[in-house]
Design an enzyme around this catalytic site. Structure first.
Site, mmCIF file in Angstrom:
data_model
loop_
_atom_site.group_PDB
_atom_site.id
_atom_site.type_symbol
_atom_site.label_atom_id
_atom_site.label_comp_id
_atom_site.label_asym_id
_atom_site.label_seq_id
_atom_site.Cartn_x
_atom_site.Cartn_y
_atom_site.Cartn_z
ATOM 1 N N HIS A 114 0.811 -1.218 0.000
ATOM 2 C CA HIS A 114 0.000 0.000 0.000
ATOM 3 C C HIS A 114 0.846 1.270 0.000
ATOM 4 O O HIS A 114 0.334 2.359 0.239
ATOM 5 C CB HIS A 114 -0.935 -0.001 1.213
ATOM 6 C CG HIS A 114 -2.217 0.747 0.989
ATOM 7 N ND1 HIS A 114 -3.234 0.271 0.204
ATOM 8 C CD2 HIS A 114 -2.648 1.951 1.432
ATOM 9 C CE1 HIS A 114 -4.236 1.131 0.194
ATOM 10 N NE2 HIS A 114 -3.903 2.174 0.919
ATOM 11 N N ASP A 149 -7.305 3.789 9.222
ATOM 12 C CA ASP A 149 -8.642 3.818 8.626
ATOM 13 C C ASP A 149 -8.906 2.588 7.761
ATOM 14 O O ASP A 149 -10.050 2.137 7.653
ATOM 15 C CB ASP A 149 -8.814 5.076 7.769
ATOM 16 C CG ASP A 149 -8.942 6.337 8.604
ATOM 17 O OD1 ASP A 149 -9.237 6.226 9.808
ATOM 18 O OD2 ASP A 149 -8.748 7.432 8.062
ATOM 19 N N GLU A 151 -12.053 12.568 13.789
ATOM 20 C CA GLU A 151 -11.441 12.894 12.503
ATOM 21 C C GLU A 151 -12.235 14.043 11.877
ATOM 22 O O GLU A 151 -13.095 14.654 12.499
ATOM 23 C CB GLU A 151 -11.379 11.680 11.567
ATOM 24 C CG GLU A 151 -10.305 10.676 11.923
ATOM 25 C CD GLU A 151 -9.975 9.732 10.778
ATOM 26 O OE1 GLU A 151 -10.366 10.020 9.617
ATOM 27 O OE2 GLU A 151 -9.321 8.694 11.028
#
Length: 535
Positions: free
Chosen positions: A94, A163, A279
């Protein structure tokens, strides 16, 4: 077995021809590698790319380890060879700018190891009765989603998350690992009891606060420069059953940041007097307010920015959650109301939903599946993640959100503050020199190659805009730090680490003196000569 040895011999021969490895193939075979050293085209292609899809580097071979001992033997062979070759550990791939790639060495596929299940699956310890001593031991290539599933079988869960859960444990711990829980629990690197690490010298070392502490702190947030994490011991806490998920809109940036900063200041209060996750995100166009990060807003009843009288055409969304179970279900509404009544959001803009805890944590994956079905996932991702000091976040808003971005972002923009005292200064991570700093994450996708894309969504346009943002901050004297940093010169890296550079360099020389690990970060050049090692 014979076929595996034939492929292994072929792969080793390629290493000998390419980098001058002095060991004969039979000698490397006698190292006792139980995993698979592969030249399979699919393996090579996977190892050549990452989520960012902006760089490509084909390794000499791909290794699927069966154990930590396999990693030890391979890294030891690289360290001991005369001309040398590099080793890069890759989790779920990623990274954005080729950080886990190498074109002059071997990529270790940690999340696709031969025996990933069984002996390497998460092991939850319940030996200690005290909550503080409950933990899970996991393989470095294990995905956080699998860690969650294993812990939930015991009614437990880690405290700090990212997340997106389809990331490897070793990958996030090599950076920091942050989400909306960081204000309270700190990043994931602040929530580790112990590590097993294979250093650049091929030594397997167990490290913690008490044992080999220098290596422990170096590896956490160390960008893979000091060793490969093969095991992590993660503390656990009782897992809540459900989550109340709330979003509220602001048109005034000062009110938005004031409320966020107030909410994170409650981190030391009892659980009943604070949110569990904080957030936020920035909305500069009508498309974004109804996109995958904003699933509260029904497509049948879309929200328009103009309906909220946005200041400068920009809205800001506060996102908070409250965890609960049967023991406090009756009081959750009152606890939430007591917190919300202290905030200054647009009164008509509160959106609430209720869902199981695991569904909230795994929320991004559901949207990933939707994007994949539309061909919008495997595209270039010119992401830019910044830590911005609290004292300059208003200047950032004026210059970037209300200036450079215009009205088209091509992806979510996250913004939320964190408390610096929740970050261990002994780790390798660098953050702004203020008690409170913000993550600002531009999570954009280049969509000019898909149907409906335009030049404002092109890779060139978005990367140029990223440069504009960085140049604006530099010209304005905003002393930010990149998260998931990407630089190409030693001077830039020295500036990034600042006062930590000398220590970072010293640790590199101690734990990876030949500089063979994680060369895709482009911090250090290998000590051996190779035509493709220069950048």
């Amino acid at each position: 077995m014979a076929t595996n040895k034939l492929l292994l011999t072929f792969a080793i021969c390629r290493l000998i021809v390419t980098v001058g490895l002095t060991l004969r193939p039979t000698e490397l075979l006698r190292l006792g590698l139980d995993g698979q050293l592969s030249l399979d085209p699919t393996d090579m292609e996977t190892a050549s790319l990452d989520f960012g899809m902006m760089s490509r580097a084909e390794p000499l071979a791909v290794f699927h380890p069966a154990s930590a001992d396999d990693v030890v033997r391979l890294v030891g062979a690289a360290y001991g060879s005369v001309n040398g070759f590099t080793v890069s550990a890759k989790g779920h791939g990623h990274s954005i700018n080729g950080q886990a790639q190498t074109s002059h060495g071997v990529v270790i596929e940690m999340s696709r190891s031969v025996k990933k299940l069984g002996q390497l699956s998460p092991l939850v310890s319940m030996e200690q009765e005290e909550q503080a001593q409950r933990y899970v031991d996991v393989w470095g290539g294990e995905l956080w989603i699998d860690v969650l599933r294993a812990a939930l079988e015991y009614g437990l869960a880690p405290k700090s998350w990212t997340d997106y859960l389809y990331l490897s444990v070793g990958g996030t711990l090599s950076n920091a690992g942050i989400s909306g829980q960081a204000f309270n629990h700190g990043p994931q690197i602040s929530n580790v009891y112990e590590l097993d690490v294979v250093t650049g010298k091929g030594e397997l070392m167990t490290c913690s606060e008490e044992q080999n502490s220098e290596l422990f702190h170096a590896v956490l947030g160390g960008l893979g420069q000091f060793g490969i994490i093969t095991r992590a011991r993660i503390p656990l806490e009782p897992a809540p059953q459900r989550v109340r998920w709330i979003r509220a809109l602001y048109s005034n940036f000062t009110a938005f940041t004031k409320d966020q900063e107030f909410l994170i200041s409650l981190h030391g209060h009892p659980n009943s007097q604070k949110f569990d996750y904080i957030e936020g995100f920035v909305i500069v166009d009508d498309g974004l307010i109804n996109n995958w990060r904003s699933s509260f807003f029904s497509p049948r009843n879309p929200v328009k920015i103009t309906s909220f009288n946005a200041n400068g055409g920009v809205l800001y969304c506060l996102e908070v959650t409250k965890n609960y179970d049967e023991s406090n279900a009756n009081s959750i509404d009152q606890e939430i109301e007591a917190l919300l009544e202290k905030l200054d959001f647009i009164p008509t803009s509160v959106f609430t939903t209720d869902l199981p805890y695991v569904d909230f944590l795994d929320r991004v994956h559901k949207n990933e599946l939707k994007l994949r079905s539309k061909g919008l996932w495997d595209v270039p991702h010119p992401w830019l993640n910044l830590f911005v000091p609290k004292s300059r976040i208003s200047d950032f808003d004026k210059g970037v959100f209300k200036g450079i971005l215009g009205n088209n972002t091509s992806g979510p923009i996250l913004i939320y503050p964190m408390n610096k005292d929740k970050w261990d200064h002994r780790s390798s991570v660098v953050t702004p020199d203020e008690q409170v700093f913000y993550l600002v994450a531009f999570l954009r996708s280049a969509l000019d190659t898909v149907i409906g894309g335009d030049e404002n969504q092109s890779l060139e346009y978005l990367t140029n805009q990223n440069r504009q943002i960085l140049r604006f901050c530099d010209d304005a004297g905003i002393k930010l730090k990149q998260y998931l940093p990407h630089y190409t010169t030693e001077e830039e890296w020295m500036d990034h680490f600042g006062d930590k550079w000398a220590q970072f360099y010293q640790r590199k020389m101690e734990f990876d003196p030949r500089r063979i690990l994680a060369t895709g970060q482009r911090i250090f050049k290998p000590s051996f000569s190779t035509k493709v090692a220069s950048w």
